[in-house]
Design a protein around this motif. Structure first.
Motif, PDB file in Angstrom:
ATOM      1  N   HIS A  87     142.142   0.018   0.967  1.00 54.68           N
ATOM      2  CA  HIS A  87     141.242  -0.166   0.596  1.00 54.68           C
ATOM      3  C   HIS A  87     140.543   0.415  -0.592  1.00 54.68           C
ATOM      4  CE1 HIS A  87     136.798  -1.569   1.571  1.00 54.68           C
ATOM      5  NE2 HIS A  87     136.764  -0.184   0.513  1.00 54.68           N
ATOM      6  N   LYS A  88     141.157   1.734  -0.562  1.00 54.08           N
ATOM      7  CA  LYS A  88     140.870   2.442  -2.269  1.00 54.08           C
ATOM      8  C   LYS A  88     141.112   1.931  -3.595  1.00 54.08           C
ATOM      9  CE  LYS A  88     139.504   6.916   0.205  1.00 54.08           C
ATOM     10  NZ  LYS A  88     139.870   7.894   0.528  1.00 54.08           N
ATOM     11  N   GLU A  89     142.171   1.658  -3.409  1.00 52.85           N
ATOM     12  CA  GLU A  89     143.109   1.252  -4.253  1.00 52.85           C
ATOM     13  C   GLU A  89     142.622  -0.645  -4.938  1.00 52.85           C
ATOM     14  OE1 GLU A  89     147.191   1.363  -4.303  1.00 52.85           O
ATOM     15  OE2 GLU A  89     148.079   0.674  -6.740  1.00 52.85           O
ATOM     16  N   PHE A  90     142.387  -1.728  -4.195  1.00 52.33           N
ATOM     17  CA  PHE A  90     142.504  -2.753  -4.022  1.00 52.33           C
ATOM     18  C   PHE A  90     140.261  -3.778  -4.358  1.00 52.33           C
ATOM     19  CE2 PHE A  90     147.308  -2.138  -3.197  1.00 52.33           C
ATOM     20  CZ  PHE A  90     147.462  -2.123  -4.106  1.00 52.33           C
ATOM     21  N   VAL A  91     139.933  -2.682  -3.827  1.00 51.26           N
ATOM     22  CA  VAL A  91     138.668  -3.234  -3.063  1.00 51.26           C
ATOM     23  C   VAL A  91     138.010  -2.367  -3.808  1.00 51.26           C
ATOM     24  CG1 VAL A  91     137.190  -3.180  -1.610  1.00 51.26           C
ATOM     25  CG2 VAL A  91     139.302  -3.953  -1.049  1.00 51.26           C
ATOM     26  N   PHE A  92     137.007  -3.203  -4.523  1.00 53.60           N
ATOM     27  CA  PHE A  92     135.866  -3.111  -5.511  1.00 53.60           C
ATOM     28  C   PHE A  92     135.549  -1.761  -5.256  1.00 53.60           C
ATOM     29  CE2 PHE A  92     133.155  -6.626  -8.038  1.00 53.60           C
ATOM     30  CZ  PHE A  92     134.777  -6.840  -8.560  1.00 53.60           C
ATOM     31  N   PRO A  93     135.155  -0.556  -6.146  1.00 55.13           N
ATOM     32  CA  PRO A  93     134.679   1.065  -5.419  1.00 55.13           C
ATOM     33  C   PRO A  93     133.123   0.507  -5.199  1.00 55.13           C
ATOM     34  CG  PRO A  93     135.665   0.973  -7.389  1.00 55.13           C
ATOM     35  CD  PRO A  93     135.255  -0.214  -7.358  1.00 55.13           C
ATOM     36  N   ALA A  94     132.327  -0.276  -5.715  1.00 55.90           N
ATOM     37  CA  ALA A  94     131.073  -0.531  -5.320  1.00 55.90           C
ATOM     38  C   ALA A  94     130.763  -0.869  -3.034  1.00 55.90           C
ATOM     39  CB  ALA A  94     130.322  -1.290  -6.142  1.00 55.90           C
ATOM     40  N   VAL A  95     132.040  -1.390  -2.856  1.00 55.72           N
ATOM     41  CA  VAL A  95     131.704  -1.476  -1.433  1.00 55.72           C
ATOM     42  C   VAL A  95     132.377  -0.344  -0.707  1.00 55.72           C
ATOM     43  CG1 VAL A  95     133.289  -2.748   0.814  1.00 55.72           C
ATOM     44  CG2 VAL A  95     132.910  -3.814  -2.226  1.00 55.72           C
ATOM     45  N   ALA A  96     131.430   0.549  -0.792  1.00 54.25           N
ATOM     46  CA  ALA A  96     131.507   2.075   0.122  1.00 54.25           C
ATOM     47  C   ALA A  96     131.865   2.256   1.033  1.00 54.25           C
ATOM     48  CB  ALA A  96     130.758   3.172  -0.572  1.00 54.25           C
ATOM     49  N   ASN A  97     132.216   3.211   1.553  1.00 53.84           N
ATOM     50  CA  ASN A  97     132.964   3.405   3.829  1.00 53.84           C
ATOM     51  C   ASN A  97     131.737   4.690   3.890  1.00 53.84           C
ATOM     52  OD1 ASN A  97     136.351   2.374   2.488  1.00 53.84           O
ATOM     53  ND2 ASN A  97     134.659   1.086   3.806  1.00 53.84           N
ATOM     54  N   TYR A  98     131.488   4.706   5.159  1.00 52.42           N
ATOM     55  CA  TYR A  98     130.958   5.380   5.707  1.00 52.42           C
ATOM     56  C   TYR A  98     131.697   6.796   5.891  1.00 52.42           C
ATOM     57  CZ  TYR A  98     125.948   3.354   7.435  1.00 52.42           C
ATOM     58  OH  TYR A  98     125.344   2.730   7.280  1.00 52.42           O
ATOM     59  N   TYR A  99     131.779   7.641   5.630  1.00 48.12           N
ATOM     60  CA  TYR A  99     132.503   9.321   6.288  1.00 48.12           C
ATOM     61  C   TYR A  99     133.397   9.624   5.002  1.00 48.12           C
ATOM     62  CZ  TYR A  99     130.445   7.427  11.210  1.00 48.12           C
ATOM     63  OH  TYR A  99     129.896   7.099  11.742  1.00 48.12           O
TER      64      TYR A  99
ATOM     65  N   MET B 213     126.368  12.852  11.098  1.00 48.33           N
ATOM     66  CA  MET B 213     127.374  11.846  10.629  1.00 48.33           C
ATOM     67  C   MET B 213     129.019  11.720  10.928  1.00 48.33           C
ATOM     68  SD  MET B 213     126.060   8.863   8.437  1.00 48.33           S
ATOM     69  CE  MET B 213     126.889   7.319   9.112  1.00 48.33           C
ATOM     70  N   GLU B 214     128.955  12.980  10.809  1.00 45.29           N
ATOM     71  CA  GLU B 214     130.665  13.432  10.163  1.00 45.29           C
ATOM     72  C   GLU B 214     130.886  13.805  11.667  1.00 45.29           C
ATOM     73  OE1 GLU B 214     133.004  13.085   8.156  1.00 45.29           O
ATOM     74  OE2 GLU B 214     131.594  12.302   6.602  1.00 45.29           O
TER      75      GLU B 214
ATOM     76  N   ILE C 200     127.440   6.061  14.616  1.00 46.71           N
ATOM     77  CA  ILE C 200     126.255   5.338  14.029  1.00 46.71           C
ATOM     78  C   ILE C 200     126.224   5.304  12.591  1.00 46.71           C
ATOM     79  CG2 ILE C 200     124.750   6.976  15.908  1.00 46.71           C
ATOM     80  CD1 ILE C 200     124.469   9.341  13.619  1.00 46.71           C
ATOM     81  N   GLY C 201     124.560   4.687  12.282  1.00 45.45           N
ATOM     82  CA  GLY C 201     124.034   4.376  11.261  1.00 45.45           C
ATOM     83  C   GLY C 201     123.688   5.011  10.090  1.00 45.45           C
ATOM     84  N   LYS C 202     123.211   4.609   8.522  1.00 49.11           N
ATOM     85  CA  LYS C 202     122.190   5.427   8.453  1.00 49.11           C
ATOM     86  C   LYS C 202     121.470   4.589   6.769  1.00 49.11           C
ATOM     87  CE  LYS C 202     125.111   7.404   4.484  1.00 49.11           C
ATOM     88  NZ  LYS C 202     124.556   6.797   2.339  1.00 49.11           N
ATOM     89  N   GLY C 203     120.573   5.076   6.682  1.00 45.40           N
ATOM     90  CA  GLY C 203     119.283   4.002   5.401  1.00 45.40           C
ATOM     91  C   GLY C 203     118.510   4.308   5.051  1.00 45.40           C
ATOM     92  N   GLY C 204     117.760   3.712   4.557  1.00 40.83           N
ATOM     93  CA  GLY C 204     116.123   4.751   3.847  1.00 40.83           C
ATOM     94  C   GLY C 204     116.510   4.613   2.146  1.00 40.83           C
ATOM     95  N   LEU C 205     115.704   4.614   2.131  1.00 41.65           N
ATOM     96  CA  LEU C 205     115.869   4.476   0.366  1.00 41.65           C
ATOM     97  C   LEU C 205     116.248   5.964  -0.449  1.00 41.65           C
ATOM     98  CD1 LEU C 205     115.159   3.608  -2.302  1.00 41.65           C
ATOM     99  CD2 LEU C 205     113.065   4.978  -2.810  1.00 41.65           C
ATOM    100  N   TYR C 206     116.030   7.417   0.436  1.00 41.52           N
ATOM    101  CA  TYR C 206     117.013   9.030   0.165  1.00 41.52           C
ATOM    102  C   TYR C 206     117.999   8.498   0.769  1.00 41.52           C
ATOM    103  CZ  TYR C 206     111.968   8.077  -1.439  1.00 41.52           C
ATOM    104  OH  TYR C 206     110.395   8.069  -1.343  1.00 41.52           O
ATOM    105  N   GLY C 207     118.706   7.909   2.237  1.00 43.86           N
ATOM    106  CA  GLY C 207     119.406   7.763   2.766  1.00 43.86           C
ATOM    107  C   GLY C 207     119.357   9.009   3.272  1.00 43.86           C
ATOM    108  N   ASN C 208     117.702   9.191   3.881  1.00 42.49           N
ATOM    109  CA  ASN C 208     118.132  10.465   4.538  1.00 42.49           C
ATOM    110  C   ASN C 208     117.560   9.273   6.025  1.00 42.49           C
ATOM    111  OD1 ASN C 208     115.703   9.233   3.743  1.00 42.49           O
ATOM    112  ND2 ASN C 208     114.769  11.293   4.588  1.00 42.49           N
ATOM    113  N   VAL C 209     118.045   8.547   6.569  1.00 39.49           N
ATOM    114  CA  VAL C 209     117.202   8.069   7.662  1.00 39.49           C
ATOM    115  C   VAL C 209     118.935   7.793   8.689  1.00 39.49           C
ATOM    116  CG1 VAL C 209     115.838   6.256   9.083  1.00 39.49           C
ATOM    117  CG2 VAL C 209     115.140   7.208   6.569  1.00 39.49           C
TER     118      VAL C 209
END
Ligand SMILES: Cc1ncc(COP(=O)(O)O)c(C=O)c1O
Length: 443
Positions: A25-37, A395-396, A405-414
C-alpha cells in the motif's frame, strides 16, 4: 487456535509486525490515501461485529468503514441476496430495466418523506450529491448553491467545490456559484452565541449570504443533516426549518445529504432529516445502504426528477447486485426493528459517553443522534483549544485493546463512533471500556 481466531487485545509486538499488504500500500497507492494508526491495519476478514487483521488480531468494529457496514460484516441474509443476484444476473446498465432496481426505487418511494418519488442510482455518495446538484439546477433554471462550512460531499469537481474543509481540498473550487453558510456548530458557534438565545442566527445569516454573495436567487440549499466528516455536528432544533424557509424564499430547493445519516442510523427514523419538521425536495444517500457494497442514490420529487433534461446514463448505476443488496439491508432493518434498536442502544451509548465526559476533562463535547455519536476533545474546556493529539493517542490505545473507532472534525479532534445498527449494550460496554482506558492513558 487459527491465526484468524486469535483474540484481542493485540500485543505491541503484533502491532509492530510487518504486513506485506501495508508495505505494498505504502509503495504503490497514492500517499494521499492515508490510513488510520501509526502502523496501519490490513483487514482480511469480517464477521458480524468483528474484523480481523493479517496479523491475526480481532477487533470490535465500532466504525464500520465510516458508517457503511451497517448490519454486521458479511451479514448472512444480505450476503445470501447478494450471491443469489450475482448468480442470476450481475449487470444490465441503465439501458435495460432490472427487477432489483425497480423494486428498490419503489421501496425508496415508500420509506422516504411523502413528496419524494423517483430515484437515480449511482455508485457513491459523490455521484449521488452531484446528481442532486445537477437536478436542482435543471429544475430551477438557476445555478447557485448554498452549502455549509465543515461539510463533505465527496471527490468530484462539483463535490470538491462544495467542500467545507481545506484539509480535503487538493485544488481551489472548480465550479463557480457555490457559497458556504456558517455551520450550525453550537459547541463552536461561529457567531459566538448560545442556543436558544441566538435566535438561530446562523440560519438567519443565510439570507444575507444569498443577498450578498449570489444573484439573490439560488438553485438549492444542500446540507448534511448531521455534519459527518465535520465531526458529527448536530444542528439545533429549528435550524433546518428556518434555513430551508430562507432558501425557498430565494427560489432554492432543499437537498438533504443523508450519505451518513440514513438507514435508521440516527434512531427511530429512516432518515436523519425526519428529526426536523421539514421535507426535502431531494435526498441523497450511499454508505450504509448496501452494507459495504457500492451504491449511491438520489431520490427526488416527481417534479424535480421529471425536469432532468436530455438523456442520462450510468454504466454501473442501478446495478442489480447493488440494488438487491440494498433491498436486503432494508429488509433486515425492518425485520429486526433496527431503527428502534439504534434509538435504544444509542441512548445507552450516549449515557455511557456522558459518564466518560464527567470523568475525563479532555472531553469537551458529546454529541450525535442514535448510533452516530462523537466526542470532541479539547486541551482546555474553557478555551476549547482542539486536541487532535489526544484523539490519535486514544485511537492507538483502543486499537491495542481490540476496538476500532474513527475520527473527524476540521481540527481532527473528534472521535467518531458508528457501531452496527444491531449492536447490543454489551458491545457498547466493551467500546466504553476501551475508550475509558484510552483516556486514562493520556494522564
Ligand atoms: C455526507 C457525505 N456525503 C458524500 C460523501 C461522499 O461519498 P463517497 O465517498 O461514497 O463518494 C461522503 C463521504 O464520506 C459523506 O460523508
Amino acid at each position: 487456535m487459527s491465526t484468524a481466531e486469535k483474540q484481542s487485545p493485540a500485543s505491541a509486538q503484533q502491532i509492530g509486525a510487518q504486513s506485506e499488504t501495508v508495505r505494498k500500500h505504502k509503495e504503490f497507492v497514492f500517499p494521499a490515501v492515508a490510513n488510520y494508526y501509526q502502523e496501519p491495519i490490513a483487514l482480511v476478514k469480517g464477521d458480524g461485529f468483528h474484523v480481523w487483521d493479517d496479523q491475526g488480531n480481532r477487533y470490535l468494529d465500532c466504525f464500520g468503514g465510516v458508517l457503511t457496514v451497517s448490519v454486521g460484516h458479511c451479514n448472512p441474509k444480505v450476503n445470501a441476496a447478494l450471491i443469489e443476484q450475482v448468480n442470476t444476473i450481475s449487470h444490465t446498465s441503465t439501458l435495460y430495466c432490472n427487477k432489483p432496481q425497480s423494486d428498490l426505487a419503489e421501496k425508496l418511494y415508500q420509506i422516504t418523506p411523502s413528496k419524494l418519488k423517483k430515484s437515480f442510482f449511482t455508485n457513491s455518495g459523490t455521484e449521488a450529491d452531484d446528481t442532486a446538484i445537477h437536478a436542482a439546477k435543471t429544475f430551477t433554471g438557476r445555478h447557485e448553491i448554498v452549502v455549509l462550512r465543515h461539510s463533505y460531499a465527496g471527490r468530484s469537481a462539483t463535490a470538491l467545490s462544495t467542500m467545507g474543509h481545506s484539509t480535503w481540498r487538493p485544488l481551489p473550487a472548480q465550479i463557480p456559484g457555490i457559497v458556504h453558510a456558517r455551520a450550525p456548530y453550537c459547541y463552536r458557534c461561529p457567531l459566538k452565541l448560545s442556543y436558544p438565545e441566538c435566535g438561530l442566527a446562523c440560519a438567519e445569516d443565510i439570507e444575507e449570504l444569498i443577498m450578498t454573495t449570489t444573484t439573490g436567487e439560488i438553485a438549492a440549499f444542500m446540507a448534511e443533516t448531521i455534519l459527518g466528516v465535520g465531526g458529527f455536528v448536530v444542528p439545533p432544533p429549528g435550524y433546518f426549518e428556518r434555513a430551508v424557509e430562507i432558501a425557498r424564499k430565494h427560489g432554492g430547493i432543499f437537498i438533504a445529504d443523508e450519505v451518513q445519516t440514513a438507514w435508521g442510523r440516527t434512531g427511530d427514523k429512516w432518515w436523519g432529516i425526519e428529526h426536523w419538521d421539514v421535507e426535502p425536495d431531494i435526498i441523497t444517500s450511499a454508505k450504509g445502504a448496501a452494507n459495504g457494497f457500492p451504491v449511491g442514490m438520489t431520490i427526488a420529487t416527481e417534479e424535480v426528477a421529471n425536469a432532468y433534461p436530455g438523456l442520462t446514463f450510468s454504466t454501473f448505476g442501478g446495478n442489480p447486485v447493488a440494488c438487491a443488496t440494498t433491498l436486503a439491508v432494508i429488509h433486515v432493518i425492518e425485520e429486526e426493528d433496527l431503527r428502534k434498536n439504534a434509538a435504544e442502544v444509542g441512548a445507552y451509548l450516549r449515557q455511557r459517553l456522558d459518564e466518560l465526559k464527567d470523568k475525563h476533562p479532555v472531553i469537551g463535547d458529546v454529541r450525535g443522534l442514535g448510533l452516530m455519536q462523537g466526542l470532541e476533545l479539547v486541551k482546555d474546556r474553557e478555551t476549547k483549544e482542539p486536541h487532535p493529539q489526544a484523539v490519535l493517542r486514544v485511537m492507538e490505545e483502543t486499537r491495542r485493546r481490540g476496538v476500532l473507532i474513527g475520527k473527524g472534525g476540521l481540527y481532527g479532534n473528534v472521535i467518531r463512533t458508528g457501531m452496527m445498527l444491531n449492536s447490543t449494550r454489551d458491545h457498547v460496554d466493551e467500546m466504553i471500556g476501551a475508550l475509558d482506558a484510552g483516556f486514562a492513558s493520556l494522564n
